[in-house]
Design a protein around this motif. Structure first.
Motif, short mmCIF file in Angstrom:
data_model
loop_
_atom_site.label_atom_id
_atom_site.label_comp_id
_atom_site.label_asym_id
_atom_site.label_seq_id
_atom_site.Cartn_x
_atom_site.Cartn_y
_atom_site.Cartn_z
N TYR A 76 0.44 -0.92 0.31
CA TYR A 76 0.01 -0.08 0.14
C TYR A 76 0.96 0.70 -0.09
O TYR A 76 1.85 0.96 1.17
N THR B 250 0.48 4.77 1.00
CA THR B 250 -0.62 5.32 1.98
C THR B 250 1.07 7.24 1.72
O THR B 250 1.49 8.14 1.40
N LYS C 211 -4.40 4.74 3.29
CA LYS C 211 -3.64 3.82 2.12
C LYS C 211 -4.71 5.43 1.19
O LYS C 211 -5.75 4.75 1.32
#
Length: 65
Positions: free
Chosen positions: A7, A9, A15
């Motif tokens: 992910y 971020t 996210k």
């Protein structure tokens, strides 16, 4: 955390994007992508198969069926 899934971020650790290992999940990604395309095109005007074939014949792309 799943193997092959990462992910991205933001500065608040929310996210905002995902990175998918296509060697592991390529088939699943294709299904997901196809579903996105269907959703985007659901309100597009459609053409009947007979009309489409007629256009191909008119344009000289195929011979009369």
């Amino acid at each position: 955390m799943m193997k092959g899934i990462n992910y991205l971020t933001d500065e608040n650790n929310h996210k905002i994007a995902v990175q998918i290992d296509l060697n592991l999940y390529g088939d699943l990604w294709e299904d997901f992508y196809d579903r996105i395309l269907v959703e985007q095109r659901k309100n597009e005007e459609s053409t009947s198969l007979d009309d489409f074939i007629g256009e191909l014949v008119s344009d000289g792309i195929i011979d009369e069926i």
